[in-house]
Design an enzyme around this catalytic site. Sequence first.
Site, PDB file in Angstrom:
ATOM      1  N   CYS A  15       0.835  -1.203   0.000  1.00 35.24           N
ATOM      2  CA  CYS A  15       0.000   0.000   0.000  1.00 35.24           C
ATOM      3  C   CYS A  15       0.867   1.249   0.000  1.00 35.24           C
ATOM      4  CB  CYS A  15      -0.920   0.008   1.222  1.00 35.24           C
ATOM      5  SG  CYS A  15      -0.023   0.203   2.778  1.00 35.24           S
ATOM      6  N   CYS A  18       3.243   1.567   2.838  1.00 31.87           N
ATOM      7  CA  CYS A  18       4.473   0.781   2.652  1.00 31.87           C
ATOM      8  C   CYS A  18       5.496   1.601   1.871  1.00 31.87           C
ATOM      9  CB  CYS A  18       4.177  -0.512   1.886  1.00 31.87           C
ATOM     10  SG  CYS A  18       3.090  -1.663   2.739  1.00 31.87           S
ATOM     11  N   ASP A 437       8.593  28.925 -31.009  1.00 34.48           N
ATOM     12  CA  ASP A 437       9.619  29.378 -31.948  1.00 34.48           C
ATOM     13  C   ASP A 437       9.131  29.069 -33.368  1.00 34.48           C
ATOM     14  OD1 ASP A 437      12.275  30.116 -32.886  1.00 34.48           O
ATOM     15  OD2 ASP A 437      12.568  27.971 -33.214  1.00 34.48           O
ATOM     16  N   ASP A 538      16.690  28.915 -27.896  1.00 37.12           N
ATOM     17  CA  ASP A 538      15.426  28.820 -27.161  1.00 37.12           C
ATOM     18  C   ASP A 538      15.619  28.428 -25.699  1.00 37.12           C
ATOM     19  OD1 ASP A 538      13.898  29.309 -29.517  1.00 37.12           O
ATOM     20  OD2 ASP A 538      14.168  27.209 -30.100  1.00 37.12           O
TER      21      ASP A 538
END
Length: 646
Positions: A15, A18, A437, A538
């Site tokens: 779970c 855990c 761009d 960029d």
Amino acid sequence: MPIEKCNVPVVGMACAACAANIERRLHQLEGVSEASVSLPLRMAQIEYDSEVISLAEINHEINEIGFNLLIEPDTDVEQVEKKNYGKLVRQVTVAWILALLTMAVSMHWIPVPAYVSGYVAMVLALLGMIVCGKKFYTSAIGQLRHGGAGMDTLVALSTSITFAFSAFNVVFGDAVWGARGIQWHVFFDTSVMIIAFVLTGKLLEEKARRGTASSIRTLMGLAPKTARIINTDDDGVEHLTDVPIATIKIGDLLEVRAGEKMPVDGKVTYATSFMKEDGAYVDESMITGEPLPALKEKSSMVLAGTVLSQGRLRFRARQVGEDTALAQIVKMVKEAQGSKAPVQRTVDRAALIFVPVVAGIALLTFILWIAFGGMEAIPHGIMSAVAVLVVACPCAMGLATPTALMVGIGKAAEKGILIKDATALEQLRRITALVIDKTGTLTIPNPNVDFTKSSDMPLEARESIKPNASEAMTMLAEKDIEVHMMSGDTPEAAAFWAEKAGILHFKSKALPQDKENLVRELQSKGHRVAMVGDGINDTQALALADVSIAIGRGTDVAMDVAQITLMTDDLMALPDAVVMSRRTVGMIYQNLFWAFIYNVVCIPLAAGALHIFGSNFQITPMWASALMAFSSISVVLNSLRLKLIK
């Protein structure tokens, strides 16, 4: 400082608590700088200083709390999972056999003498708890020793209390309860039935989980198992031999024929087909998303996993093993699926206190039954407390986020959209502005044009626009995303291509700093900004943006900075990525809502809250275990619906 980073499979998690306990223990270890544990992937990402602590020492510490890391480099994880799955199937089968036998003896369906039936049921239940439930008890003890608790703790507590109470009744029932005129019962079948239901839930959850990880298996399955290597003997005669792909080395000469997959990345030395004497066509759609086969001629690059559509092709191996583009994609998707969205951090913190809180509610339930019902209510109080322990489910909350992320990120990868981490996926749904761009991102320059002499050429003769660019920009606008195009080109060219793509906001003669300034300006106005680019110019804007998106055919620098990489030139991938982000995050909150509601409704019903209103309806421990198993499975199955997104 020699920092190592590794992804290690984890065995034994049940779970979210855990996973949270393992993560907490890892962070406590000296030398471990970062750790993240994924429940659905059963994987731990660990960064550690190898001079301070070794992976074996880390594993020893994790063993102490009841779990195991598969640290051996040659471990076949798939085989281990298969073996564990087979073991789980056997445990479920045995658990149900023992559960039904215990019930049959307890209910006197089997003709066992009354004076020994309780003892027979006790032996059968104890057998079921030891043979099928041993892992719950060892894990719970290990976690409690280090101040942790998980679902195993709830199962261990509930079954132990039920068994101990029933054993007490068998031995002392008449003397203690009978003498006071209190009717007593044994609940051995409940103990083993809880284990049977929980194991069944784990089995079904594991089966469903395999579906959430199918994208990884699909990607891994693209690479062939063998390769055809060309060796030349001393007489100059070529010999073609099929060898395991693991034996291929950089520089080896390989041959691929029509319909076969490229075994590794490489550079073409020879290609021919009936359509082109000095070239062959390769289907790269599984990696780039491009529907049309790509022409490969001498010196072209080919990628592992792509398919030769026709003809014959030879190439020199350039990247092998984990260095191939396909292996890097698989690694990126795995890491992304194992990463944690911001909301998951909150869930993990809640999971750590969930079990202690539930244990407190169970104790309070018992106390209230005794306070209002006296000694006669002790049996009912105990079973109500057990039902509370069993019905509470940290699994559903823990699986809500990572299962949705696994499916969403995997689905995106199948469409050529590589998402590096869960944070990017969560942020993408919030964007209100997108900066794109022009050259290389929105448009493709004509490679046959001499740009030193192109000033008098028509604009269309220079760039074509990328596939579906106009449709993609329209869809983004429909999603209330404001699109801005940035170009270093002339005002005329920028205006022409902006109109062609249907973009209202654009800027020409833009320098890298201008792109960064635009991102900053939009953010100052309250926008959440995504930046899409492909080049070094960029990177400033990509680094500043809330979400950074690179084109897969761009520069390595841009892709390193970006959180999302598009492996296709089809710009419809942009709105597709936004849709996937919104649907995935929506699924996360939907899962969390139902997991929360499940616990809010079921815990009071298990405690017997309706008795206050005169109703005798109450969730028994047996039904509580069934509901708990169903809640986990339903979250995983709900997440799988993301696979149906078109």
